[in-house]
Design a protein around this motif. Structure first.
Motif, PDB file in Angstrom:
ATOM      1  N   ILE A  82      -4.462  -8.194  42.940  1.00 49.40           N
ATOM      2  CA  ILE A  82      -4.101  -8.332  41.527  1.00 49.40           C
ATOM      3  C   ILE A  82      -2.856  -7.507  41.224  1.00 49.40           C
ATOM      4  O   ILE A  82      -2.774  -6.337  41.598  1.00 49.40           O
ATOM      5  CB  ILE A  82      -5.251  -7.866  40.618  1.00 49.40           C
ATOM      6  N   ILE A  83      -1.906  -8.135  40.541  1.00 48.80           N
ATOM      7  CA  ILE A  83      -0.699  -7.450  40.071  1.00 48.80           C
ATOM      8  C   ILE A  83      -0.720  -7.455  38.552  1.00 48.80           C
ATOM      9  O   ILE A  83      -0.896  -8.507  37.933  1.00 48.80           O
ATOM     10  CB  ILE A  83       0.588  -8.138  40.563  1.00 48.80           C
ATOM     11  N   ARG A 103      -3.172  -3.918  42.687  1.00 51.67           N
ATOM     12  CA  ARG A 103      -2.355  -3.549  43.853  1.00 51.67           C
ATOM     13  C   ARG A 103      -0.876  -3.443  43.510  1.00 51.67           C
ATOM     14  O   ARG A 103      -0.075  -3.004  44.328  1.00 51.67           O
ATOM     15  CB  ARG A 103      -2.530  -4.601  44.947  1.00 51.67           C
ATOM     16  N   GLY A 104      -0.530  -3.844  42.287  1.00 50.56           N
ATOM     17  CA  GLY A 104       0.856  -3.761  41.868  1.00 50.56           C
ATOM     18  C   GLY A 104       0.940  -3.637  40.360  1.00 50.56           C
ATOM     19  O   GLY A 104      -0.021  -3.945  39.644  1.00 50.56           O
ATOM     20  N   TYR A 105       2.079  -3.168  39.870  1.00 51.03           N
ATOM     21  CA  TYR A 105       2.271  -2.969  38.423  1.00 51.03           C
ATOM     22  C   TYR A 105       3.737  -3.188  38.122  1.00 51.03           C
ATOM     23  O   TYR A 105       4.588  -2.401  38.528  1.00 51.03           O
ATOM     24  CB  TYR A 105       1.860  -1.548  38.039  1.00 51.03           C
ATOM     25  N   ILE A 116       8.898 -12.315  42.293  1.00 49.43           N
ATOM     26  CA  ILE A 116       8.571 -13.048  43.524  1.00 49.43           C
ATOM     27  C   ILE A 116       8.355 -12.082  44.686  1.00 49.43           C
ATOM     28  O   ILE A 116       7.420 -12.231  45.480  1.00 49.43           O
ATOM     29  CB  ILE A 116       9.705 -14.045  43.875  1.00 49.43           C
ATOM     30  N   ASN A 117       9.227 -11.069  44.763  1.00 45.92           N
ATOM     31  CA  ASN A 117       9.108 -10.068  45.826  1.00 45.92           C
ATOM     32  C   ASN A 117       7.784  -9.315  45.720  1.00 45.92           C
ATOM     33  O   ASN A 117       7.126  -9.038  46.725  1.00 45.92           O
ATOM     34  CB  ASN A 117      10.283  -9.088  45.755  1.00 45.92           C
ATOM     35  N   ALA A 118       7.385  -8.998  44.482  1.00 44.38           N
ATOM     36  CA  ALA A 118       6.126  -8.290  44.270  1.00 44.38           C
ATOM     37  C   ALA A 118       4.943  -9.124  44.757  1.00 44.38           C
ATOM     38  O   ALA A 118       4.028  -8.610  45.411  1.00 44.38           O
ATOM     39  CB  ALA A 118       5.962  -7.957  42.790  1.00 44.38           C
ATOM     40  N   ARG A 127       1.119  -2.418  48.607  1.00 45.42           N
ATOM     41  CA  ARG A 127       1.187  -2.207  47.167  1.00 45.42           C
ATOM     42  C   ARG A 127       2.621  -2.435  46.688  1.00 45.42           C
ATOM     43  O   ARG A 127       3.567  -2.299  47.470  1.00 45.42           O
ATOM     44  CB  ARG A 127       0.755  -0.778  46.799  1.00 45.42           C
ATOM     45  N   TYR A 128       2.744  -2.769  45.402  1.00 46.12           N
ATOM     46  CA  TYR A 128       4.078  -2.908  44.830  1.00 46.12           C
ATOM     47  C   TYR A 128       4.127  -2.129  43.525  1.00 46.12           C
ATOM     48  O   TYR A 128       3.588  -2.567  42.501  1.00 46.12           O
ATOM     49  CB  TYR A 128       4.436  -4.374  44.580  1.00 46.12           C
ATOM     50  N   ILE A 129       4.760  -0.967  43.585  1.00 44.44           N
ATOM     51  CA  ILE A 129       4.881  -0.109  42.411  1.00 44.44           C
ATOM     52  C   ILE A 129       6.333   0.358  42.312  1.00 44.44           C
ATOM     53  O   ILE A 129       6.782   1.163  43.124  1.00 44.44           O
ATOM     54  CB  ILE A 129       3.944   1.114  42.516  1.00 44.44           C
TER      55      ILE A 129
END
Length: 209
Positions: A82-83, A103-105, A116-118, A127-129
């Protein structure tokens, strides 16, 4: 051999924003939107049925907010990716969202390539932060956390309640209210009620609604 596209659930209560997100994602050959939800309750139901590879989740929605929806989805599917995609960037929002299992914000003013990258990054197991979000998260973790009772008192403070009012609402003595307020001042690094409320609103610790 072709690779199956990333199956995405988009959760957003504003239809125009949701359509914009879907439009951006539909341009990518390796991403397909399999379902759309208008609130947290619908998100939980659709996730259970559709089992998407990844969910883009708004935070502030009717019926069930994003944080609670994330917690319910993760309880049903611990491996869910989930982002959070939101306009809110207070350290408390970030902390609660990631603590619930996101997993991302990322923020809605992000660029299409970053979105798109996230998605690709989180789907790949990372993770994408973004740096600015990570900095606010670090500030939240480094700070002395308020207790649940202190957060309750702070919420009443933000609405202009007196110590007597707060004591009545929480069924505690005025002396106990003063004790909690002193702890709040100390933890927030402020010296009066006005500064406490301003700081609380900036950090997302209290709301005026």
């Amino acid at each position: 051999m072709s690779v199956a596209p990333i199956r995405v659930l988009v959760v957003e209560d504003h239809s125009v924003v949701r359509q914009g997100i879907v439009s951006i994602l539909s341009q990518e050959a390796d991403i397909t939107v399999i379902a759309e939800a208008q609130d947290g309750l619908e998100a939980v139901e659709l996730h259970a049925v559709q089992q998407p590879d990844l969910t883009l989740m708004d935070l502030r929605m009717p019926n069930l907010d994003g944080v609670d929806a994330i917690a319910k989805i993760r309880a049903q599917t611990p491996s869910a990716n989930i982002i959070i995609l939101t306009t809110y960037d207070t350290d408390e929002d970030i902390y609660r969202g990631l603590h619930a299992g996101a997993r991302g914000y990322i923020l809605k003013d992000t660029t299409a390539p970053e979105l798109i990258n996230a998605i690709r990054t989180v789907h790949g197991g990372q993770r994408y932060i973004p740096p600015e979000v990570a900095l606010k998260l670090a500030d939240r973790i480094d700070g002395t956390a308020l207790t649940d009772r202190e957060l309750e008192v702070l919420q009443f403070l933000s609405k202009g309640n007196s110590n007597q009012d707060i004591a009545g609402h929480l069924s505690i003595s005025e002396g106990t209210v003063k004790f909690h307020i002193n702890n709040i001042f100390s933890k927030l690094g402020v010296s009066d009620r006005t500064q406490a409320v301003i700081t609380a609103l900036k950090r997302g610790l209290a709301r005026l609604d």
